[in-house]
Design a protein around this motif. Sequence first.
Motif, PDB file in Angstrom:
ATOM      1  N   LEU B  43      -5.315   5.416  26.591  1.00  0.00           N
ATOM      2  CA  LEU B  43      -4.876   5.292  25.199  1.00  0.00           C
ATOM      3  C   LEU B  43      -4.906   3.791  24.905  1.00  0.00           C
ATOM      4  CD1 LEU B  43      -3.618   6.124  22.516  1.00  0.00           C
ATOM      5  CD2 LEU B  43      -1.374   6.074  23.635  1.00  0.00           C
ATOM      6  N   LYS B  45      -4.398   0.620  22.873  1.00  0.00           N
ATOM      7  CA  LYS B  45      -3.670   0.008  21.749  1.00  0.00           C
ATOM      8  C   LYS B  45      -4.361  -1.310  21.433  1.00  0.00           C
ATOM      9  CE  LYS B  45       0.921   2.022  22.255  1.00  0.00           C
ATOM     10  NZ  LYS B  45       0.943   2.531  20.872  1.00  0.00           N
ATOM     11  N   THR B  46      -5.154  -1.274  20.374  1.00  0.00           N
ATOM     12  CA  THR B  46      -5.932  -2.483  20.060  1.00  0.00           C
ATOM     13  C   THR B  46      -5.068  -3.549  19.409  1.00  0.00           C
ATOM     14  OG1 THR B  46      -6.547  -1.729  17.852  1.00  0.00           O
ATOM     15  CG2 THR B  46      -7.975  -1.050  19.675  1.00  0.00           C
ATOM     16  N   ILE B  47      -3.945  -3.143  18.847  1.00  0.00           N
ATOM     17  CA  ILE B  47      -3.020  -4.002  18.090  1.00  0.00           C
ATOM     18  C   ILE B  47      -3.541  -4.264  16.672  1.00  0.00           C
ATOM     19  CG2 ILE B  47      -1.769  -6.207  17.993  1.00  0.00           C
ATOM     20  CD1 ILE B  47      -0.898  -4.356  20.305  1.00  0.00           C
ATOM     21  N   GLY B  50      -5.485  -0.297  15.417  1.00  0.00           N
ATOM     22  CA  GLY B  50      -4.848   0.982  15.691  1.00  0.00           C
ATOM     23  C   GLY B  50      -4.973   1.443  17.135  1.00  0.00           C
ATOM     24  N   ASP B  51      -4.453   2.658  17.367  1.00  0.00           N
ATOM     25  CA  ASP B  51      -4.478   3.238  18.705  1.00  0.00           C
ATOM     26  C   ASP B  51      -5.687   4.163  18.845  1.00  0.00           C
ATOM     27  OD1 ASP B  51      -2.135   1.904  18.957  1.00  0.00           O
ATOM     28  OD2 ASP B  51      -0.854   3.690  19.099  1.00  0.00           O
ATOM     29  N   VAL B  86      -1.651   3.695  29.190  1.00  0.00           N
ATOM     30  CA  VAL B  86      -1.763   2.952  27.928  1.00  0.00           C
ATOM     31  C   VAL B  86      -2.390   1.595  28.213  1.00  0.00           C
ATOM     32  CG1 VAL B  86      -0.514   1.960  25.977  1.00  0.00           C
ATOM     33  CG2 VAL B  86       0.249   4.123  26.979  1.00  0.00           C
ATOM     34  N   MET B  88      -3.424  -2.003  26.769  1.00  0.00           N
ATOM     35  CA  MET B  88      -3.125  -2.926  25.658  1.00  0.00           C
ATOM     36  C   MET B  88      -3.523  -4.353  26.039  1.00  0.00           C
ATOM     37  SD  MET B  88       1.027  -3.470  25.747  1.00  0.00           S
ATOM     38  CE  MET B  88       1.032  -5.063  24.949  1.00  0.00           C
ATOM     39  N   ASP B 368       4.077  -0.681  16.339  1.00  0.00           N
ATOM     40  CA  ASP B 368       2.868  -1.522  16.329  1.00  0.00           C
ATOM     41  C   ASP B 368       3.226  -2.969  16.000  1.00  0.00           C
ATOM     42  OD1 ASP B 368       1.323   0.603  16.965  1.00  0.00           O
ATOM     43  OD2 ASP B 368       0.509   0.927  14.946  1.00  0.00           O
ATOM     44  N   LEU B 371       4.817  -4.579  19.041  1.00  0.00           N
ATOM     45  CA  LEU B 371       3.841  -4.992  20.059  1.00  0.00           C
ATOM     46  C   LEU B 371       3.051  -6.227  19.598  1.00  0.00           C
ATOM     47  CD1 LEU B 371       2.395  -1.666  21.516  1.00  0.00           C
ATOM     48  CD2 LEU B 371       3.941  -3.302  22.611  1.00  0.00           C
ATOM     49  N   SER B 390      -5.508  -9.207  21.032  1.00  0.00           N
ATOM     50  CA  SER B 390      -5.841  -7.841  20.612  1.00  0.00           C
ATOM     51  C   SER B 390      -7.076  -7.410  21.397  1.00  0.00           C
ATOM     52  CB  SER B 390      -6.114  -7.792  19.107  1.00  0.00           C
ATOM     53  OG  SER B 390      -7.249  -8.582  18.799  1.00  0.00           O
ATOM     54  N   ASP B 405       4.131   4.477  27.016  1.00  0.00           N
ATOM     55  CA  ASP B 405       4.234   3.562  25.887  1.00  0.00           C
ATOM     56  C   ASP B 405       5.012   2.319  26.316  1.00  0.00           C
ATOM     57  OD1 ASP B 405       5.225   2.209  23.557  1.00  0.00           O
ATOM     58  OD2 ASP B 405       4.644   3.979  22.395  1.00  0.00           O
TER      59      ASP B 405
END
Lengths: 469, 484
Positions: B43, B45-47, B50-51, B86, B88, B368, B371, B390, B405
Amino acid sequence: MKCNERMSGTPWILGLILLLGSSLTATAQTTLPSYGVQGVHVIQSDGSVKTNQTIHWADGVIRRVSTDETLPSSARVLAEGDSLLILPAFIDGLNHAGMPDAVAPSSYGNPDRPSDPTYDRAGIQPHRLAELEFDVSHSSVEAHQSAGFGAVNSSHQGRMLPGQSSMFFTQAQETFSGYESPLYESALGYVFQFDGAGGRAYPSTDMAIMARFKQLLYDAEALQQHIQYVEGSGAEQMEAPKRDAVLESLFPLLNGEKPLMASVDSPEDAERVLMLADEFDFSVIFATSADLTPIASKLTQSATPVLFQFDRPEAPDWIQKEVKETAEEESEAQDETTVENEEPSEEELSEEEKAFRTRQASAWDAKKGALRSMLDAGLMIGAYGFDGKVTDFYEALRFYHEQGGVSSTELLNILSSNTAMILGIERLGTLTEGSLANMIVMRGQDWLSEDSTLLFTMSNGHVITIDND
Amino acid sequence: MTIQKSTTHKGLLTAVMMLSFTYVSAQPSTYAGPQSVLIKNGLVKTITQGDLPNTDVYIVNGIIQGIGQELSAPGNIPVIDATGKVVMPGIIDAHSHLNTVSTNEATSPVTAEITIKESIDPNDVAMYHALAGGVTTINLMHGSANVIGARNATLKLRYGADQFGLQFQEAPQTIKFALGENPTRVHGQGTGVQPRTRMGVERVIRDIFDDAIEYDRQRQAYLDQKEAHERRPNRVAPPVPVAMNLRLEVISDILKGNILVHCHSYRADEIVMLVNVFKEYGVENYTFQHANEAFKVAPELAEAGANASVFSDWWAYKFEVYYSTAYNAAILHENGVNTSINSDSNELIRHLNHEAAKVVRYGGISADDALAMITINPAKQLGIDDMVGSLEVGKHGDISIWSADPLSIYAVNEMTLVDGQVLFNREADVADARLDRAISYDQSFKDLQSEVSEAVRGRQDDACMEDAFILFESGLQTEQTHNH
C-alpha cells in the motif's frame, strides 16, 4: 645519568643573540670532537647490516664508514668490538621537549569580549619560534638522550596554533659555550591542534577552530596583498598596512612554503585538516596515535606523511586476564607437580557481554595492527611524541614488533630516516659519509631485544654516555 | 561446566588473534552507494498523490523510476515483497542534533562563519536507531546558544558513509538562528555582552545584517578595483585589500536568499519581531523551530510565507515555553502555514510517526496531512522537496516500509531504504548495531551499558529551566548539552 666530553660551558640565550646581533656568535665557536668506533656492526635505517666497520666522525659530521680500521691519530676511540651495534640515532618528529609548561587557560581569565579574545588568549601563537625558549638542560631532553634520540623537533605547548617547531640536537648543555645553540633548523612547520581557547573564549569547539583558522588565513592573505601593493608601484597614495606579527608569521604557510604539523585523534579530524589544506593549498604532516588507514588513499594522493606516536596500548582487562590465565595454565600443564583437577575460577557472562567481547577483540586486533595497516597502505610513517619514559618506549616498540607485525627494520626506518625525510632534514637518519653524526651504540645482538643495552647516544657528534644503572 | 564457558572465551580470543588483524564483522549493512530494487505489492502512501493499493515501486540506481502495478525488473535486481505492508517516503526530521561532534559554539552571539558540516560524527550508532524509526533525512543543527548560530548540515542517514558521504549534497544551505532565553542567558547573563534582552536579540540581528550589507559593498568594490588593476596596472591604482570575512559572507548570503533560516523561537512576540525584521531586509522562506506560541500568530506567519517546525505536545520545560498547546501544529496547518513535526531528540526521532499521530488525535487533522508533517512538509522547509519527501518518479529512493498504517500505535517500521539500499531491516536486525570502526578497544562493558542506557532512556526528564543549558562550569566551558 651521563657524562660528556666537555663539562664546562655557558648556557646559551638565543634571545640575547638576537638582541646583540649575530656577529657575537662567531666569537664563541667550539671545536667539535673527533671520534671513532671500530669493529662494530653497522645497522642502516634500511635494515642492511655491515660487520667489522669503522666509523670516524669529526666536527659533528660522519667522515668515514669503512672496514679500514685506521682512525686519524686525533680521533678518540669511543668503543670497539663485534658485540656492539651502531645505528642512526632516533629523531622525534614533534615534541615539546625542552619547552616550558603550557599556560593553563584559567590563568588568562575570561576576556571582556569572549567572541574576540586576544591572539594569546585564543591560543593563536604561530609567531612563536621554539628556539626562543628551548632549554636543552630540561629533563625531557635528557630523557630523549637516554632513549637514543639525537634530535628532536620541538615546539611550544599551547592550544590551536601554539607555534612553529624547530629541530634541535639533544647534545648536553655542557657541550656549548658562549651563545651557541643546539638549534639545527628553525621553523620547520606550524603546529596545529584541535584545542580550543578554553574558558569563555572563542574558539571553543573543533568547528569554530576550523572557522577561526580560515579567517586567520583570509586576514593574512589581505595583509600580504596590502604589503605587496605598498612595496610595488602605483600605490604611492595608499595607506600603510596595519602590521600584525601573528598574521605575517603565517605568510609562509599561506604561500605553501611550510607545512602544517597537525595533531589529530581520528581520521575524521584528519579529513577536516585536509579540507583546510585543499582550500589554502598548503602541505600537511599529521601527528597521531590513531589509525589513519581509512583515509589512506587521500593521504597517499596528497603525499601527506604521518608521524606515529609509540604509546603502548593496554588490552582490555578481560583480554589481559585471559592471556594471563592461559599462560598460567600452560605453565601448570608443564609442571608435573601441579595438582590435577584444580579448576580456575570462572565468571558468568551474559550472551550480550560475550557478543561485546567478540567485537572488542576485533577492535583490539585493529589497534595492534594500526601501524602495520598504515604501512601496508603505503603511507609514509615517521615517529613523534616520545613522552620521556624510556622503558615504556622500548616496550611500545617491541609491542608493535611482536604483536603488531612491524619488523625491527621498519621500526628503525620510522624512527630515523623516515622522520628525517618527512621533516626535510636528510642529513639525519642515515650513517653515511657526510651525514650528521647522530648515532647510537648498543651492546647486544638485536637492537630491539630486551637484552640489548644502549651505551651511547651521539648528537651532533657529541657523545652522551648512558647510565644504565 | 564453567570450564566450558571459559574455554569458549579463550577459544574465541585465540581464534581472533590467529586471524591477525582481520575484523569479525557484526555490524549491520552499511551504505554502499545508490542501489536498484523493486518493492512489490504494497500500500503505497505517496503523500502527494494519494494512497495506491497493491502497488510496486521500482528504484534504479537510487532514483524512483516507476510507481505502478505489475512492474518488472531484470532478474538481478532484488525484490522486496511488501504485500500487506505500507510503503511510504522516508521520514524527514527538520530539527536534530543526532550525530554532532559539538553542538554549540557558545562564545559569540553570532557564529555564522561556523558550519556543522565540520562537526559531523559519522560513527554514531544513533543514526541506525533513527533508521529503525523510518527516518532517512535529518537537519543536523547547531544549538540555540547564539542569536545566529552555525550553518546546519542536511544529512541523509547513509549509515557507514563518512562525514562527506552523509551530506545531502544537493540540499540548499540552512542556518540556525535563536531567539529568547537561550541566547540572552548565555551571552547577556553569562558573559555580559549583548543580548541581555529580547530587544537586544533584535539589535544583534539588525546590526549584523547592516554590517554584512556594508561589507558586501566594500568587498565587491575591492574585488572590482583589483580586477581592473590587474588588467591595467599602469592606469588603475591597486586597491586597499578588504579581507574575505567568512561570517559576513554567510550573513550576506542569507540576505541574498542563498541560505535558509531555521530559527529557534517560542513566544509569539519574538516570532512576529523576526517576521518584521526579515520583511524589512527581504529575507524569505524561513522556518520557525519549536515555535510553541506560533498558533497565536498563525495568520501572520501564513501571510509572510513562513514555515513552522514544532513538537506535537512538548512544552513547559522552561519559562518561555510554559504557554503552549497540543493544537499548535493543527492550528498552524489550518491557517495555511507549512508545518512539520520534529524530534530535537535522539529518542523522539525513533517514533516520529507517533508524534505525527498525536496531531490527528489532538488537532483532528487528516492522517494524510499528519504524515505530510514528517515527510514533504519538512522537505519543503529544507528546500529538498523536489528530491525527497514523497514517492514520485524521479525522486530519491528513500523509503520506509511499515507493518501497518504508520499512524497506528501498533505499527512497526520493518525496513528503511536510503538511495534504494536497505539500511535497516527488522528481520536482519543485529543486537549491536555499532559500526566496526566505532568500537572502542578499551571501553568496558559497564561503560557501554551506561552509554546505551543514556541513549535510549527517552525524553530528557531534566528539560526544565532550573538546570537547563548549563553553559559554563568552573570557569571553563564544557561541552554543552543541547537543551531545546
